[in-house]
Design an enzyme around this catalytic site. Sequence first.
Site, PDB file in Angstrom:
ATOM      1  N   CYS A 196       0.816  -1.226   0.000  1.00 49.30           N
ATOM      2  CA  CYS A 196       0.000   0.000   0.000  1.00 49.30           C
ATOM      3  C   CYS A 196       0.848   1.274   0.000  1.00 49.30           C
ATOM      4  CB  CYS A 196      -0.921   0.028   1.210  1.00 49.30           C
ATOM      5  SG  CYS A 196      -2.045  -1.359   1.240  1.00 49.30           S
ATOM      6  N   HIS A 211      -3.548   7.186   2.649  1.00 49.03           N
ATOM      7  CA  HIS A 211      -3.919   5.896   2.074  1.00 49.03           C
ATOM      8  C   HIS A 211      -5.274   5.514   2.663  1.00 49.03           C
ATOM      9  CE1 HIS A 211      -4.064   1.802   0.965  1.00 49.03           C
ATOM     10  NE2 HIS A 211      -3.729   1.329   2.150  1.00 49.03           N
ATOM     11  N   ASN A 258      -9.957  -0.179   0.108  1.00 48.66           N
ATOM     12  CA  ASN A 258      -8.497  -0.103   0.084  1.00 48.66           C
ATOM     13  C   ASN A 258      -7.993  -0.611  -1.271  1.00 48.66           C
ATOM     14  OD1 ASN A 258      -5.751  -0.507   0.380  1.00 48.66           O
ATOM     15  ND2 ASN A 258      -5.910  -1.505   2.374  1.00 48.66           N
TER      16      ASN A 258
HETATM   17  N1  ACO Z   1     -18.170  -8.683   9.753  1.00 43.45           N
HETATM   18  C1  ACO Z   1     -18.550  -8.958  11.018  1.00 43.45           C
HETATM   19  N2  ACO Z   1     -17.672  -9.292  11.966  1.00 43.45           N
HETATM   20  C2  ACO Z   1     -16.376  -9.372  11.640  1.00 43.45           C
HETATM   21  C3  ACO Z   1     -15.920  -9.078  10.328  1.00 43.45           C
HETATM   22  C4  ACO Z   1     -16.882  -8.746   9.380  1.00 43.45           C
HETATM   23  N3  ACO Z   1     -16.566  -8.451   8.108  1.00 43.45           N
HETATM   24  N4  ACO Z   1     -14.579  -9.226  10.295  1.00 43.45           N
HETATM   25  C5  ACO Z   1     -14.190  -9.557  11.531  1.00 43.45           C
HETATM   26  N5  ACO Z   1     -15.268  -9.656  12.343  1.00 43.45           N
HETATM   27  C6  ACO Z   1     -15.316 -10.005  13.753  1.00 43.45           C
HETATM   28  C7  ACO Z   1     -14.131 -10.832  14.187  1.00 43.45           C
HETATM   29  O1  ACO Z   1     -14.352 -12.199  13.909  1.00 43.45           O
HETATM   30  C8  ACO Z   1     -14.074 -10.536  15.654  1.00 43.45           C
HETATM   31  O2  ACO Z   1     -15.038 -11.341  16.314  1.00 43.45           O
HETATM   32  P1  ACO Z   1     -14.680 -12.053  17.727  1.00 43.45           P
HETATM   33  O3  ACO Z   1     -14.396 -10.907  18.666  1.00 43.45           O
HETATM   34  O4  ACO Z   1     -15.909 -12.824  18.021  1.00 43.45           O
HETATM   35  O5  ACO Z   1     -13.458 -12.872  17.454  1.00 43.45           O
HETATM   36  C9  ACO Z   1     -14.548  -9.091  15.762  1.00 43.45           C
HETATM   37  O6  ACO Z   1     -15.234  -8.814  14.539  1.00 43.45           O
HETATM   38  C10 ACO Z   1     -13.433  -8.094  15.928  1.00 43.45           C
HETATM   39  O7  ACO Z   1     -12.423  -8.382  14.960  1.00 43.45           O
HETATM   40  P2  ACO Z   1     -11.171  -7.448  14.817  1.00 43.45           P
HETATM   41  O8  ACO Z   1     -10.253  -8.011  13.762  1.00 43.45           O
HETATM   42  O9  ACO Z   1     -10.561  -7.201  16.179  1.00 43.45           O
HETATM   43  O10 ACO Z   1     -11.866  -6.113  14.269  1.00 43.45           O
HETATM   44  P3  ACO Z   1     -11.248  -4.688  14.086  1.00 43.45           P
HETATM   45  O11 ACO Z   1     -12.039  -3.697  14.796  1.00 43.45           O
HETATM   46  O12 ACO Z   1      -9.752  -4.689  14.280  1.00 43.45           O
HETATM   47  O13 ACO Z   1     -11.506  -4.433  12.518  1.00 43.45           O
HETATM   48  C11 ACO Z   1     -10.246  -4.462  10.452  1.00 43.45           C
HETATM   49  C12 ACO Z   1     -10.943  -5.275  11.554  1.00 43.45           C
HETATM   50  C13 ACO Z   1     -11.296  -3.602   9.809  1.00 43.45           C
HETATM   51  C14 ACO Z   1      -9.628  -5.418   9.473  1.00 43.45           C
HETATM   52  C15 ACO Z   1      -9.166  -3.559  11.094  1.00 43.45           C
HETATM   53  O14 ACO Z   1      -8.399  -4.308  11.964  1.00 43.45           O
HETATM   54  C16 ACO Z   1      -8.244  -2.899  10.089  1.00 43.45           C
HETATM   55  O15 ACO Z   1      -8.661  -2.049   9.325  1.00 43.45           O
HETATM   56  N6  ACO Z   1      -6.940  -3.227  10.150  1.00 43.45           N
HETATM   57  C17 ACO Z   1      -5.896  -2.508   9.372  1.00 43.45           C
HETATM   58  C18 ACO Z   1      -5.951  -2.762   7.909  1.00 43.45           C
HETATM   59  C19 ACO Z   1      -4.797  -2.044   7.251  1.00 43.45           C
HETATM   60  O16 ACO Z   1      -4.566  -0.878   7.484  1.00 43.45           O
HETATM   61  N7  ACO Z   1      -4.034  -2.736   6.462  1.00 43.45           N
HETATM   62  C20 ACO Z   1      -2.862  -2.119   5.887  1.00 43.45           C
HETATM   63  C21 ACO Z   1      -2.944  -1.962   4.481  1.00 43.45           C
HETATM   64  S1  ACO Z   1      -3.312  -3.465   3.612  1.00 43.45           S
HETATM   65  C22 ACO Z   1      -1.996  -3.818   2.504  1.00 43.45           C
HETATM   66  O17 ACO Z   1      -0.914  -3.345   2.651  1.00 43.45           O
HETATM   67  C23 ACO Z   1      -2.245  -4.805   1.416  1.00 43.45           C
END
Ligand code: ACO
Length: 326
Positions: free
Chosen positions: A113, A253, A283
């Site tokens: 990214c 980003h 993204n």
């Molecule tokens: N729908 C419903 N529930 C979900 C979903 C979904 N799509 N995805 C995950 N959950 C659930 C999980 O299973 C978890 O449930 P549990 O507590 O029962 O285990 C709960 O939601 C919380 O999951 P988290 O992963 O802790 O959720 P979080 O608030 O962190 O959000 C997300 C997840 C959106 C992926 C976030 O962590 C994020 O944006 N991370 C950074 C992404 C990023 O910046 N990446 C860098 C660039 S990518 C690249 O370089 C290619």
Amino acid sequence: MIRARIISTGSYLPEKIISNHDIEKIVDTSDEWIVERTGIRERRMAADDEAASDLAYHASVSALKKAHLKARDIDLIIVATVTGDMPFPSTACLLQARLGAKNAAAFDLNAACSGFVYGMHIAQGMIKSGMHNRILLVGTEVLSRFIDWDDRSTCILFGDGAGAVIMEPTKEKRGVYSTHIYSDGSLSDLISLPGGGSRNPCTRETMLKTLHSIKMKGNETFKVAVRTLEELATYTLAENGIDPSQLSLLMPHQANLRIIQATAKRLNLPMEKVFLNLEKYGNTSAASIPIVLDEAVASGKVKDGDYLLLEAFGGGLTWASALVRW
Ligand code: ACO
């Protein structure tokens, strides 16, 4: 003093829209959850016959047209991508051929990214040193081909698209003021696409293990991203002696609205000074920032003399920023 300046921008988004409601039909998720946790409402998906070089081509043609240039006027093409058409030849070479940019050298760059801002770092260095005079820098991704549509934690995040800029030298008090690039390979397992390379070449087993799709430890990545980008934004402005209040637009980003809000808060920047389009595109990795740039310029939000802060974070891990005076 010679600086590199962005003289024109272009972008291309595939027509097909995949909404959160479409994804609700595939995995156990909801529009409400996705919007609340990420800010994303829909993303684009490339047509079956479109690959990364096709998206790059359309974005590049748009940037060339706006600059009133021909492809043969370009002397270097850099394509930032992690979803190139094939391992080789480079997507940049495929783009060069399709554009007819016969006077350009061409290569791909992989910093996930952060790829586009890494590309700005390289391009501005080459322009300042006099090694190249007119560079086409493109970010293009077809991430939809590398998504595990059974994994609700990743399939909601990504989209396809491309953005392009043309950079030239200038002696004016504008252009790229500074670029900053960083990596931490010890955290490479936070975001990866493990299959298809020489470590895990494509076999029936790698297919069954879904190694050919993006794996992400979302929550850990989130925490590192917030901390890193807050520091990076503050540092980049300080290096240029610019107070956050002098900033016209933050162009982050587009990975997650909450990450972006945290950076804006740290800079004490109202959200009106942050350009957002992740609601529409999700993204798009290396394509994210050049699409933002193109849309911001087209919308008239970018004026001559404006200070723009570009910042990105992604797989590698990598992170990068650029301060630009338009
Ligand atoms: N729908 C419903 N529930 C979900 C979903 C979904 N799509 N995805 C995950 N959950 C659930 C999980 O299973 C978890 O449930 P549990 O507590 O029962 O285990 C709960 O939601 C919380 O999951 P988290 O992963 O802790 O959720 P979080 O608030 O962190 O959000 C997300 C997840 C959106 C992926 C976030 O962590 C994020 O944006 N991370 C950074 C992404 C990023 O910046 N990446 C860098 C660039 S990518 C690249 O370089 C290619």
